[in-house]
Design an enzyme around this catalytic site. Structure first.
Site, PDB file in Angstrom:
ATOM      1  N   LYS A 189       6.964   3.397  -3.927  1.00 20.17           N
ATOM      2  CA  LYS A 189       5.716   3.772  -3.252  1.00 20.17           C
ATOM      3  C   LYS A 189       4.530   3.632  -4.208  1.00 20.17           C
ATOM      4  CE  LYS A 189       3.525   7.672  -2.549  1.00 20.17           C
ATOM      5  NZ  LYS A 189       3.221   9.068  -2.301  1.00 20.17           N
ATOM      6  N   ASP A 208       4.666   6.295   2.740  1.00 18.63           N
ATOM      7  CA  ASP A 208       4.463   7.714   2.433  1.00 18.63           C
ATOM      8  C   ASP A 208       4.845   8.509   3.682  1.00 18.63           C
ATOM      9  OD1 ASP A 208       2.407   7.401   4.226  1.00 18.63           O
ATOM     10  OD2 ASP A 208       0.966   8.541   3.059  1.00 18.63           O
TER      11      ASP A 208
END
Ligand code: SF4
Length: 291
Positions: A189, A208
Site C-alpha cells: 500500500k 486502503d
C-alpha cells in the site's frame, strides 16, 4: 429492510405494477419497503432523514445468473462517473518530496490524513534530511509523532527506512516496487502511494480501508485480503486508471460511500451499485455485495 418478506416477482400481465394501488393489503406490504421509488424520493436526497435512510427501495436477491459485475462496460462506466465527480482527486497527505510522502504514508496507518498533516511539518522542520532521521534514536522521534498512534512502531519504521535509504539507496527513495518493499515499514500500500503519487508509476492499486470496502460493495472483488483485492482490481481496471482510481475511491469513501451509513441517494454510482448495505436504492440489492 424487514426480514422474512420476499417481494413478488412482477407478473407477465403487468398486474403486479398496479398492486400497490389495487388493495389495502398490497399497499401495506409495499409500504414496508418494496415499492417503486417515489418521484419525490428521487428528487430529495434521503441522507439525514432517519426513516427514509433506513429504507432500501430495491428488492434483495442473489445476483442474477449471467450478471457480470466486472464486465468492461460496467467498469468503464464506473470509472467515467468517478472521473466526472472527482476530476482532480489526489493524495491528501502534504509532502514536498518522495521521502516526505514515504514518512507521511507510514504515519497515516490507523490515523487521519489531517492529523498526519499537523505532525509532518514539525518533524520535517526539525529533521530536514533523510540523514538527520537516520541519526535519530526512536525515543527522540516518538514524542513528535505520538498523536498519530502506534508511535513506537512508527518511530522504528521511519528511522529504519531512513537508515535503509542511507545504506542501500544513496539516501534516495527508490522507484521500483521490489526495492521499496525492502524498506522497513513499507508494504504494497505504502509503495503504491509513493510510486503512483510521486513518481507517477502505476505498478499496482492502493488498497486502503476505503478501496477495500467500496470494491466489495461494487462487486469488483469478492476477496477481503488487501493483496488479493489489489490483484482483482489490477485485472479489471485498465492500468492507466490505477493511480486515479485509488485517489477517487478514497475521496468517495470519505465523502459519500462512508462505512456506516453510505449516502447512496447522493452517489453518482447509485444505479450501478447493488451493495447489500445501501441506504437507498433504485436497483436490485445483491445479498453477497457486502463490504
Ligand atoms: S450507492 Fe451507496 S453503497 Fe453504492 S457506492 Fe454509492 S454510496 Fe456506496
Amino acid at each position: 429492510m424487514p426480514r422474512g418478506i420476499t417481494p413478488r416477482q412482477p407478473s407477465r400481465s403487468g398486474r403486479q405494477d398496479k398492486v400497490a394501488k389495487a388493495t389495502p393489503r398490497a399497499k401495506a406490504r409495499f409500504a414496508k419497503g418494496f415499492s417503486a421509488p417515489k418521484k419525490s424520493a428521487k428528487a430529495t436526497p434521503l441522507a439525514g432523514r432517519k426513516s427514509a435512510a433506513k429504507k432500501t427501495l430495491g428488492k434483495t436477491a442473489a445476483a442474477p445468473k449471467g450478471y457480470n459485475p466486472v464486465a468492461p462496460e460496467r467498469v468503464s462506466e464506473i470509472l467515467r462517473r468517478l472521473d466526472k465527480r472527482y476530476p482532480d482527486a489526489t493524495c491528501a497527505l502534504h509532502h514536498k518530496s518522495a521521502w516526505e510522502l514515504l514518512v507521511a504514508t507510514i504515519l497515516s496507518a490507523q490515523c487521519t490524513d489531517a492529523r498526519v498533516n499537523m505532525v509532518t511539518p514539525v518533524i520535517f522542520a526539525k529533521y530536514p534530511t533523510v540523514e538527520a532521521f537516520a541519526a535519530l534514536k526512536p525515543e527522540e522521534l516518538e514524542p513528535d509523532i505520538r498523536s498519530t498512534g502506534f508511535f513506537r512502531n512508527k518511530a522504528k519504521s521511519v528511522i529504519g527506512a531512513a537508515r535503509k535509504l542511507m545504506s542501500d539507496f544513496g539516501g534516495e527513495v527508490p522507484r521500483t516496487m521490489d526495492e521499496l518493499l525492502q524498506i522497513p515499514g513499507v508494504a504494497r500500500k505504502t509503495a503504491n502511494v509513493v510510486l503512483g503519487t510521486w513518481f507517477k508509476i502505476a505498478d499496482g492499486v492502493v488498497v486502503d480501508t476505503h478501496v477495500q470496502r467500496i470494491a466489495r460493495r461494487l462487486e469488483l472483488t469478492k476477496n477481503d485480503n488487501p493483496l488479493k483485492i489489489e490483484q482483482d482490481l489490477m485485472r479489471v481496471i485498465p492500468r492507466e486508471k490505477w493511480i486515479a482510481f485509488s485517489h477517487q475511491i478514497i475521496h468517495h469513501g470519505r465523502a459519500i460511500c462512508i462505512a456506516r451509513k453510505p449516502k447512496c441517494a447522493e452517489c453518482p454510482l447509485e444505479n450501478l451499485c447493488h451493495a447489500a448495505d445501501k441506504t437507498w436504492s433504485t436497483v436490485e440489492i445483491h445479498k453477497s455485495a457486502k463490504p
